[in-house]
Design a protein around this motif. Structure first.
Motif, short mmCIF file in Angstrom:
data_model
loop_
_atom_site.label_atom_id
_atom_site.label_comp_id
_atom_site.label_asym_id
_atom_site.label_seq_id
_atom_site.Cartn_x
_atom_site.Cartn_y
_atom_site.Cartn_z
N ALA A 23 35.64 37.54 -104.59
CA ALA A 23 36.71 36.61 -104.23
C ALA A 23 36.49 35.99 -102.86
O ALA A 23 37.10 34.96 -102.53
N GLN A 24 35.60 36.59 -102.06
CA GLN A 24 35.36 36.11 -100.70
C GLN A 24 34.11 35.24 -100.58
O GLN A 24 33.69 34.92 -99.46
N VAL A 25 33.52 34.84 -101.71
CA VAL A 25 32.28 34.07 -101.66
C VAL A 25 32.47 32.76 -100.91
O VAL A 25 31.68 32.40 -100.02
N ASP A 26 33.50 32.00 -101.26
CA ASP A 26 33.74 30.71 -100.59
C ASP A 26 34.04 30.91 -99.10
O ASP A 26 33.60 30.12 -98.27
N ALA B 115 30.20 27.95 -90.16
CA ALA B 115 30.78 27.94 -88.82
C ALA B 115 29.86 28.61 -87.81
O ALA B 115 29.73 28.17 -86.66
N ILE B 116 29.18 29.68 -88.25
CA ILE B 116 28.25 30.38 -87.35
C ILE B 116 27.08 29.47 -86.99
O ILE B 116 26.67 29.39 -85.82
N PHE B 117 26.54 28.75 -87.97
CA PHE B 117 25.45 27.83 -87.68
C PHE B 117 25.93 26.70 -86.77
O PHE B 117 25.20 26.27 -85.87
N ALA B 118 27.14 26.21 -87.02
CA ALA B 118 27.68 25.14 -86.18
C ALA B 118 27.85 25.62 -84.75
O ALA B 118 27.55 24.88 -83.79
N ALA B 119 28.33 26.85 -84.56
CA ALA B 119 28.52 27.41 -83.22
C ALA B 119 27.19 27.57 -82.49
O ALA B 119 27.14 27.52 -81.26
N ARG B 120 26.11 27.71 -83.26
CA ARG B 120 24.78 27.82 -82.65
C ARG B 120 24.14 26.45 -82.45
O ARG B 120 22.98 26.37 -82.05
N GLY B 121 24.90 25.40 -82.79
CA GLY B 121 24.38 24.05 -82.61
C GLY B 121 23.35 23.66 -83.65
O GLY B 121 22.51 22.78 -83.41
N GLU B 122 23.41 24.28 -84.82
CA GLU B 122 22.44 24.00 -85.87
C GLU B 122 23.10 23.25 -87.03
O GLU B 122 24.33 23.28 -87.21
N SER C 53 31.93 29.43 -95.83
CA SER C 53 32.57 28.70 -94.72
C SER C 53 32.27 29.37 -93.39
O SER C 53 31.99 28.69 -92.38
N GLN C 54 32.33 30.70 -93.36
CA GLN C 54 32.06 31.42 -92.11
C GLN C 54 30.61 31.27 -91.71
O GLN C 54 30.30 31.10 -90.51
N ALA C 55 29.69 31.31 -92.67
CA ALA C 55 28.28 31.11 -92.34
C ALA C 55 28.04 29.72 -91.78
O ALA C 55 27.30 29.55 -90.80
N LEU D 149 32.60 36.02 -86.34
CA LEU D 149 33.11 34.97 -87.23
C LEU D 149 32.84 35.28 -88.69
O LEU D 149 33.52 34.77 -89.58
N GLY D 150 31.85 36.12 -88.95
CA GLY D 150 31.45 36.41 -90.33
C GLY D 150 32.12 37.63 -90.90
O GLY D 150 31.44 38.51 -91.46
N SER D 151 33.42 37.71 -90.83
CA SER D 151 34.13 38.90 -91.32
C SER D 151 34.01 39.06 -92.84
O SER D 151 34.15 40.17 -93.37
N ALA D 152 33.77 37.97 -93.56
CA ALA D 152 33.65 38.04 -95.03
C ALA D 152 32.21 38.23 -95.47
O ALA D 152 31.93 38.32 -96.66
N ILE D 153 31.29 38.30 -94.51
CA ILE D 153 29.87 38.48 -94.83
C ILE D 153 29.53 39.96 -94.75
O ILE D 153 29.80 40.62 -93.75
N ASP D 154 28.92 40.47 -95.80
CA ASP D 154 28.59 41.90 -95.85
C ASP D 154 27.12 42.12 -95.49
O ASP D 154 26.80 42.42 -94.35
N LEU D 155 26.21 41.97 -96.44
CA LEU D 155 24.79 42.20 -96.21
C LEU D 155 24.07 40.88 -96.00
O LEU D 155 24.44 39.85 -96.58
N VAL D 156 23.01 40.92 -95.22
CA VAL D 156 22.19 39.74 -94.95
C VAL D 156 20.73 40.14 -95.05
O VAL D 156 20.31 41.15 -94.47
N ALA D 157 19.94 39.34 -95.76
CA ALA D 157 18.51 39.64 -95.91
C ALA D 157 17.71 38.36 -95.68
O ALA D 157 17.95 37.35 -96.34
N PRO D 158 16.75 38.40 -94.74
CA PRO D 158 15.87 37.25 -94.54
C PRO D 158 14.83 37.17 -95.66
O PRO D 158 14.49 38.18 -96.28
N VAL D 159 14.35 35.97 -95.92
CA VAL D 159 13.36 35.79 -96.99
C VAL D 159 12.25 34.85 -96.52
O VAL D 159 12.52 33.76 -96.01
#
Length: 397
Positions: free
Chosen positions: A232-235, A243-250, A239-241, A90-100
């Motif tokens: 240009a893909q920030v928004d 949706a991912i949380f919603a799909a995980r029930g969060e 939205s995809q992030a 679902l996160g096709s517009a998401i590139d890098l991810v870093a936990p903090v």
């Protein structure tokens, strides 16, 4: 009188009241110079803010756990959430991810100590936030895999721990009595102010596993940083992030991106620029009132001259034109000097901001100086043109 004679007469009159003319020119100079300089400072401030915001990374998005109605976090992130954002289709517009993970700790180097902000993350965090180094290097995936006790610190913390001005790269600092080798120092960016330097003592960044194992303990993530595939893909990435949380029930988390910060600060800068422009416009208005005052005094002092000229056949248009030319001359000279003064003043930083002169503002200010002469000189000119020649000749008799 022909136009050339009118100009010569106007210049002769201005020269005859030199002190008054100089003071009037000074008022217009201050007004025009203020308009150009203050607007240039506003432009410079806006440019400075835009550069600082850009240092966050044009594609960066900071994700915080959802909060309750009182602003407290009612949910938390885990590494599984990070992994989902990084790998979910679902996160096709998401590139890098870093936990903090973050917190505060005591850092010691020799006799110096500080209580900086601790940020545990992965190397992708530096790419997401568009971080820049002033010295050394970032920690790497290899450092993580080999459990290297390394850290990257910001310039603020380097100054706090090494007040003699020496570089922190290659030096060891103790964080809660745990030795960490400083491998890099970050150049100042807007990220520092966004995450806070905790009283101005700085921040250090270390591998996530190292921070959790030695400092914060293994618990929920404080936040997640991610980058979109393009600005240009920030928004879309937000939205995809969600949706991912919603799909995980969060619960839907909070998102914050550099474009939001730019919009917020942009509104503030527009208000500041408007305020500065208003103050400068008042100065210009005061100069215009000064022109009116001087021309009224000039008319009063030259009543007999006006009466003689009217008795000799001078028409109302001729008389009015001379006084308008005098007022316009004062304003034009003052406007030119104002542009010159502003041009010199904006060559240097003002309160830490490098002014940016806008050609349109210079043209507007110069045009307003001419308009001031015409507008504020019209009333005294009309008053002189309508004067009764017989009554004027009796003045002083």
């Amino acid at each position: 009188m022909n136009p050339l004679d009118l100009v010569i007469a106007a210049l002769r009159s201005l020269r005859g009241n030199l002190t008054r003319s100089i003071l009037t020119i000074l008022m217009v100079t201050i007004g025009v110079g203020s308009v150009i300089t203050l607007v240039a400072v506003g432009n410079g401030t806006t440019e400075q803010v835009n550069k600082q915001v850009a240092s966050l990374g044009a594609s960066a998005v900071f994700v915080s756990p959802a909060g309750d109605n009182y602003g407290s976090k009612s949910a938390s992130f885990t590494r599984a959430d990070r992994d989902a954002l990084a790998s979910d289709p679902l996160g096709s517009a998401i590139d890098l991810v870093a936990p903090v993970v973050d917190g505060t700790s005591k850092a010691v180097a020799g006799s110096a100590s500080a209580s900086p902000q601790v940020v545990g993350t992965t190397p992708d965090y530096f790419s997401i936030t568009n971080a820049r180094l002033s010295a050394g290097r970032f920690f790497t995936t290899t450092d993580e895999l080999t459990d290297q006790s390394v850290a990257v610190i910001d310039a603020t913390l380097q100054t706090a721990l090494f007040p003699d001005g020496s570089s922190a790269v290659g030096r060891t600092i103790l964080v809660e009595n745990i030795p960490l080798l400083v491998v890099g120092v970050l150049a100042p960016t807007a990220v520092d102010s966004m995450y806070g330097s905790m009283g101005g003592v700085g921040t250090f960044y270390a591998p996530l596993d190292l921070v959790e194992a030695t400092l914060t303990g293994y618990h929920e993530l404080g936040s997640i940083a991610l980058s979109a595939t393009s600005p240009a893909q920030v928004d879309t990435a937000k939205s995809q992030a969600a949706a991912i949380f919603a799909a995980r029930g969060e619960a839907t988390p909070s998102f914050y991106s550099s474009d939001q910060l730019r919009e917020t600060l942009g509104g503030t800068q527009e208000s500041l620029s408007s305020l500065l422009s208003s103050i400068a416009a008042i100065s210009l208005l005061v100069g215009g009132i000064g022109v009116t005052n001087v021309m009224l005094l000039t008319v009063r002092e030259r009543i007999r001259e006006i009466g003689v000229r009217k008795a000799l056949g001078a028409g109302p248009i001729s008389l009015a034109s001379q006084f308008v030319l005098e007022a316009t001359g004062l304003s034009v000279i003052g406007g030119a000097l104002g542009v010159a003064v502003a041009g010199f003043a904006t060559l240097f930083p003002i309160n830490g901001v490098m002014p940016i002169v806008d050609g349109a503002t210079v043209a507007l200010a110069a045009g307003l100086s001419i308009a001031i002469g015409v507008f504020f000189g019209t009333y005294p000119a009309v008053k002189a043109a309508r004067m009764n020649p017989v009554a004027a000749l009796r003045v002083g008799v």
